[in-house]
Write an enzyme that holds these catalytic residues in place. Structure first.
Site, PDB file in Angstrom:
ATOM      1  N   ASP A 191      68.598  55.755  41.768  1.00  0.00           N
ATOM      2  CA  ASP A 191      69.445  56.904  41.351  1.00  0.00           C
ATOM      3  C   ASP A 191      68.380  57.877  40.332  1.00  0.00           C
ATOM      4  O   ASP A 191      68.800  58.709  40.052  1.00  0.00           O
ATOM      5  CB  ASP A 191      70.456  56.613  40.572  1.00  0.00           C
ATOM      6  CG  ASP A 191      70.460  55.719  39.331  1.00  0.00           C
ATOM      7  OD1 ASP A 191      69.571  54.776  39.371  1.00  0.00           O
ATOM      8  OD2 ASP A 191      71.188  55.842  38.405  1.00  0.00           O
ATOM      9  N   HIS A 237      66.036  47.264  29.614  1.00  0.00           N
ATOM     10  CA  HIS A 237      66.767  47.538  30.740  1.00  0.00           C
ATOM     11  C   HIS A 237      66.644  46.226  31.763  1.00  0.00           C
ATOM     12  O   HIS A 237      65.642  45.409  31.479  1.00  0.00           O
ATOM     13  CB  HIS A 237      66.607  48.652  31.524  1.00  0.00           C
ATOM     14  CG  HIS A 237      67.418  49.129  32.816  1.00  0.00           C
ATOM     15  ND1 HIS A 237      68.839  48.829  32.470  1.00  0.00           N
ATOM     16  CD2 HIS A 237      67.358  49.807  34.001  1.00  0.00           C
ATOM     17  CE1 HIS A 237      69.577  49.328  33.657  1.00  0.00           C
ATOM     18  NE2 HIS A 237      68.806  49.684  34.373  1.00  0.00           N
ATOM     19  N   ASP A 282      67.112  54.258  31.592  1.00  0.00           N
ATOM     20  CA  ASP A 282      68.135  53.655  31.168  1.00  0.00           C
ATOM     21  C   ASP A 282      67.915  52.479  30.224  1.00  0.00           C
ATOM     22  O   ASP A 282      66.994  51.937  30.269  1.00  0.00           O
ATOM     23  CB  ASP A 282      68.812  52.656  32.617  1.00  0.00           C
ATOM     24  CG  ASP A 282      69.216  53.821  33.646  1.00  0.00           C
ATOM     25  OD1 ASP A 282      69.559  55.020  33.174  1.00  0.00           O
ATOM     26  OD2 ASP A 282      69.663  53.303  34.762  1.00  0.00           O
TER      27      ASP A 282
END
Length: 312
Positions: free
Chosen positions: A66, A144, A215
């Protein structure tokens, strides 16, 4: 500088939010730097006030789809348009092979060079990633499930405001000399008079700074990277009610993002990368996420696709 959000959803797109991408427009320049490039980013660019021909650098935080699936298509389009002299791409070491493989497999030959910069060494050793006479970029390791990196773009201090009236009162003719004086240089006029530019300028103006962190679960390195930033864009995938899920998946809650802003003395926080589970039809809405963050850090704004905000 200003930022335009091109995608603000986590994981998958929704009807109102595309997956991650953000465009940074530099001050006094036509240059645009792209941060992450999820699927459909070039469509988002076409719907925004950003011109793809202005993109000169692309910064990728990590290798989850993504955040990268829009890259091959965007790079191919830039090549077809023939308006790019070269793109610098910053990101994890795996990024080079991913892009080269995607382009090779689709028989795409770019008409411009790609310059890859692997960020691991810069992040681990706290080295400056990029620097010129106006700006510098730093990066840091985030926390992450796979290696992820946050980026900080800092303008260097700008000259103080030039006192035009003072220059005019001394009968200094407008022109290139004004520019030299504004830069603090000493100049000699045609009539032999000498002036020091420092006498015509106010105190230096502190440059703006922008930090992009996604992230990640709450991370002390994100706090350090964001120290005294004008704007922090931080992922807020989950509500505080879903904190256990955030720790499991190593994403941030609204409270974690707000805590990062608070501890780093950031001026403004914008939360992004929202889970599609939070909609206006569900028990927890995006507005609820904003309220959660504002309880900890009042100067928080909720990102939405195509939002443009000045960094100040």
């Amino acid at each position: 500088m200003n930022v335009t959000f091109l995608g603000t959803s986590s994981g998958v797109p929704s009807l109102t939010r595309n997956v991650s991408s953000l465009a940074l427009k530099l001050s006094q320049s036509s240059e645009v730097w792209l941060f992450d490039c999820g699927e459909g980013t070039q469509h988002q660019i076409m719907k925004s006030n950003i011109k793809s021909s202005q993109i000169k650098k692309i910064f990728i935080t990590h290798m989850h789809g993504d955040h990268i699936y829009g890259l091959p298509g965007l790079l191919a389009t830039l090549g077809l348009s023939g308006n790019s002299k070269g793109i610098e791409i910053y990101g994890p070491s795996e990024l080079r092979s991913y892009i080269n493989s995607a382009l090779k497999s689709s028989f795409c030959k770019l008409s411009y060079p790609l310059h890859f910069v692997e960020v691991e060494n810069y992040a681990s050793k706290n080295k400056i990633l990029f620097e010129n006479n106006k700006i510098k970029v730093n990066c840091a390791c985030l926390k992450h499930k796979i290696p992820a990196y946050g980026y900080r773009v800092s303008e260097k201090d700008k000259p103080g405001i030039f006192d035009i009236k003072k220059a005019q009162s001394l009968k200094i003719a407008p022109g290139p000399i004004y520019s030299e004086l504004q830069q603090g240089k000493k100049v000699v006029l045609a009539d032999g008079r000498t002036f020091d530019g420092k006498e015509f300028c106010g105190p230096p103006r502190v440059g703006e700074s922008f930090v992009y962190c996604t992230d990640t679960v709450f991370s002390q390195s994100a706090v350090s990277l964001s120290k005294n930033a004008n704007l922090l864009v931080h992922e807020s995938t989950f509500s505080e009610e879903d904190e256990n899920m955030a720790y499991e998946k190593l994403h941030s809650t609204t409270i974690m993002a707000a805590k990062t802003a608070l501890l780093s003395n950031t001026k403004k926080l914008i939360i992004t990368h929202l889970s599609p589970r939070y909609t206006n039809k569900n028990a927890i809405t995006p507005s609820d996420l904003l309220k959660e963050a504002q309880k900890v850090f009042p100067n928080t704004q909720l990102a939405k696709d195509f939002l443009t905000t000045e960094i100040k």
